[in-house]
Design a protein around this motif. Structure first.
Motif, PDB file in Angstrom:
ATOM      1  N   ILE A 173       0.833  -1.265   0.073  1.00  0.00           N
ATOM      2  CA  ILE A 173      -0.090   0.024  -0.011  1.00  0.00           C
ATOM      3  C   ILE A 173       0.878   1.219  -0.071  1.00  0.00           C
ATOM      4  N   MET A 174       1.993   1.128   0.664  1.00  0.00           N
ATOM      5  CA  MET A 174       2.947   2.397   1.108  1.00  0.00           C
ATOM      6  C   MET A 174       3.402   2.694  -0.404  1.00  0.00           C
ATOM      7  N   SER A 175       3.887   1.700  -1.106  1.00  0.00           N
ATOM      8  CA  SER A 175       4.598   1.607  -2.471  1.00  0.00           C
ATOM      9  C   SER A 175       3.631   2.185  -3.504  1.00  0.00           C
ATOM     10  N   LEU A 176       2.422   1.676  -3.537  1.00  0.00           N
ATOM     11  CA  LEU A 176       1.220   2.244  -4.517  1.00  0.00           C
ATOM     12  C   LEU A 176       0.890   3.496  -4.287  1.00  0.00           C
ATOM     13  N   LEU A 177       0.786   3.970  -3.011  1.00  0.00           N
ATOM     14  CA  LEU A 177       0.061   5.352  -2.678  1.00  0.00           C
ATOM     15  C   LEU A 177       1.524   6.390  -2.518  1.00  0.00           C
ATOM     16  N   ASP A 178       2.717   6.208  -2.868  1.00  0.00           N
ATOM     17  CA  ASP A 178       3.686   6.773  -2.441  1.00  0.00           C
ATOM     18  C   ASP A 178       3.559   8.367  -3.282  1.00  0.00           C
ATOM     19  N   SER A 179       3.631   9.220  -2.477  1.00  0.00           N
ATOM     20  CA  SER A 179       3.662  10.843  -2.997  1.00  0.00           C
ATOM     21  C   SER A 179       2.210  11.192  -3.279  1.00  0.00           C
ATOM     22  N   SER A 180       1.210  10.516  -2.790  1.00  0.00           N
ATOM     23  CA  SER A 180       0.151  10.695  -3.265  1.00  0.00           C
ATOM     24  C   SER A 180      -0.530  11.692  -2.002  1.00  0.00           C
ATOM     25  N   LEU A 181      -1.712  12.450  -2.016  1.00  0.00           N
ATOM     26  CA  LEU A 181      -2.265  13.063  -0.894  1.00  0.00           C
ATOM     27  C   LEU A 181      -2.958  12.017   0.085  1.00  0.00           C
TER      28      LEU A 181
ATOM     29  N   ASN B  26      -2.001  11.628   4.198  1.00  0.00           N
ATOM     30  CA  ASN B  26      -3.278  11.614   5.022  1.00  0.00           C
ATOM     31  C   ASN B  26      -3.313  10.438   6.047  1.00  0.00           C
ATOM     32  N   MET B  27      -2.932   9.452   5.299  1.00  0.00           N
ATOM     33  CA  MET B  27      -2.966   8.104   6.051  1.00  0.00           C
ATOM     34  C   MET B  27      -1.716   7.448   6.673  1.00  0.00           C
ATOM     35  N   LYS B  28      -0.639   8.354   6.299  1.00  0.00           N
ATOM     36  CA  LYS B  28       0.505   7.967   6.653  1.00  0.00           C
ATOM     37  C   LYS B  28       0.608   7.113   8.185  1.00  0.00           C
ATOM     38  N   MET B  29       0.197   8.048   9.002  1.00  0.00           N
ATOM     39  CA  MET B  29       0.266   7.615  10.528  1.00  0.00           C
ATOM     40  C   MET B  29      -0.418   6.666  10.849  1.00  0.00           C
ATOM     41  N   TYR B  30      -1.613   6.132  10.391  1.00  0.00           N
ATOM     42  CA  TYR B  30      -2.224   4.935  10.398  1.00  0.00           C
ATOM     43  C   TYR B  30      -1.437   3.832   9.720  1.00  0.00           C
ATOM     44  N   LEU B  31      -0.990   4.045   8.726  1.00  0.00           N
ATOM     45  CA  LEU B  31      -0.121   2.670   7.848  1.00  0.00           C
ATOM     46  C   LEU B  31       0.992   2.586   8.800  1.00  0.00           C
ATOM     47  N   TYR B  32       1.698   3.499   9.299  1.00  0.00           N
ATOM     48  CA  TYR B  32       2.826   3.236  10.409  1.00  0.00           C
ATOM     49  C   TYR B  32       2.517   2.467  11.592  1.00  0.00           C
ATOM     50  N   LEU B  33       1.264   2.805  11.962  1.00  0.00           N
ATOM     51  CA  LEU B  33       0.794   2.265  13.067  1.00  0.00           C
ATOM     52  C   LEU B  33       0.508   0.922  13.020  1.00  0.00           C
ATOM     53  N   ILE B  34       0.023   0.303  11.990  1.00  0.00           N
ATOM     54  CA  ILE B  34      -0.049  -1.234  11.560  1.00  0.00           C
ATOM     55  C   ILE B  34       1.045  -1.576  11.474  1.00  0.00           C
ATOM     56  N   LEU B  35       2.169  -0.853  10.653  1.00  0.00           N
ATOM     57  CA  LEU B  35       3.395  -1.475  10.626  1.00  0.00           C
ATOM     58  C   LEU B  35       4.154  -1.705  11.894  1.00  0.00           C
ATOM     59  N   ASN B  36       4.041  -0.843  12.636  1.00  0.00           N
ATOM     60  CA  ASN B  36       4.592  -1.109  14.003  1.00  0.00           C
ATOM     61  C   ASN B  36       4.047  -2.223  14.818  1.00  0.00           C
ATOM     62  N   MET B  37       2.522  -2.507  14.478  1.00  0.00           N
ATOM     63  CA  MET B  37       2.138  -3.677  15.227  1.00  0.00           C
ATOM     64  C   MET B  37       2.472  -4.860  14.599  1.00  0.00           C
TER      65      MET B  37
END
Length: 337
Positions: free
Chosen positions: A77-85, A89-100
């Motif tokens: 998901i991070m690679s597909l949505l890179d540099s998009s708005l 907006n979702m960066k914090m939530y993606l990193y949260l799941i990554l940390n989990m």
């Protein structure tokens, strides 16, 4: 430890997978290193042919496969949505799941449900690998995308569950597992300060754990009453081992107090968090002190084992001595310098 040439190959792959993860410059490369590490650790777990080791290896595979699938999903998901708005907006939530997913891989609370039960079916050497080496890659990867507020919650939960879970345990493997969960919380706290503080904490923790685990492996003991019975005729050995337990709990003036001391000094700007961490860790010291008091004050007359001193056993005793009196030795060296 290595009963065949194939076991040696798997062990080398295990080391290589960890090195690939921590040296990779992309999340996909880090995921590949974690998968190599997983696929090489499973045969080592199943090296001892019994039902408990098979069950433990299956539990480890299922949990790690779940965490790896979540990690890969977030990476895609991070690679597909890179540099998009939407990504910003979702960066914090993606990193949260990554940390989990990474926290689940190393057995931090509240994702620790598999860790103690799996430890119960492993040999001592595999338990040592699980408590030390297998935490390196997930811990370093978490430092790349750490969310401080979320990690504060993980620190408190890890110290809490590691302290509560060790109460009334008679199995040494489960006792060491809950102690490892407790130390994971302190290691995450040290990683929030700097990577050097984490490295010092992890090195000292690994040394203390290794000195205890090698002793248990040499004596082939798995329950507390076995340790009480066997060491009754060896008071110096009993003193060294149980003082090492107190050192692992972080009681001064033993060496295990050094890494906790460093974390406490650097968390002085967050007093409520620090008080909560110290108070929960006192529960760990409570059951270590209770075991130590029983070993020192109660006379056990039954001796089940005969021990032969050799070079390897003397080395284990030396490690226990350094782990017990390391703080005093370092203070004396600094005084001379």
């Amino acid at each position: 430890m290595f009963k065949s040439f194939s076991s040696l190959i798997f062990f080398n792959m295990l080391i290589m997978g960890t090195i690939i993860s921590i040296c990779s410059n992309s999340w996909l490369g880090a995921w590949m290193g974690l998968e190599i590490n997983l696929l090489s650790f499973i045969p080592l777990l199943n090296n001892i042919k019994n039902s408990l080791s098979t069950e433990s290896s299956l539990k480890y595979f299922l949990v790690q496969a779940l965490a790896s699938s979540i990690l890969l999903f977030i990476i895609i998901i991070m690679s597909l949505l890179d540099s998009s708005l939407f990504f910003f907006n979702m960066k914090m939530y993606l990193y949260l799941i990554l940390n989990m997913s990474l926290l689940m891989k190393m057995g931090a609370a509240p994702f620790h449900f598999w860790f103690p039960e799996m430890m119960e079916g492993l040999s001592w050497l595999m338990s040592l690998m699980l408590m030390t080496w297998q935490k390196i890659a997930p811990m370093i990867l978490i430092m790349y995308c750490m969310i401080n507020n979320f990690m504060m919650i993980i620190i408190i939960l890890s110290i809490f569950f590691g302290s509560i879970g060790g109460l009334n345990q008679t199995s040494l493997r489960k006792l060491m597992a809950y102690s490892s969960i407790n130390h994971v919380g302190w290691m995450i706290a040290s990683s929030m300060i700097s990577q050097m503080y984490w490295l010092i904490y992890f090195s000292l923790y690994s040394f203390m754990t290794t000195s205890i685990i090698l002793f248990f492996h040499k004596m082939n003991v798995f329950y507390i009453n076995q340790v009480f019975n066997m060491l009754n005729a060896y008071p110096i050995m009993k003193f060294m081992l149980f003082c090492n337990f107190l050192s692992l709990g972080g009681l001064p003036p033993f060496m295990g107090f050094i890494p906790k001391w460093m974390v406490i000094q650097n968390f002085m700007d967050n007093i409520p968090m620090l008080i909560l961490m110290v108070m929960l860790t006192l529960l760990t010291l409570y059951y270590y002190l209770r075991i130590t008091y029983s070993a020192f004050m109660i006379n056990y007359t039954i001796q089940k084992f005969n021990m032969n001193y050799n070079l390897s056993f003397n080395f284990i005793l030396l490690m226990n001595f350094i782990s017990t009196f390391g703080l005093i030795m370092m203070m004396f060296i600094f005084y001379l310098l």
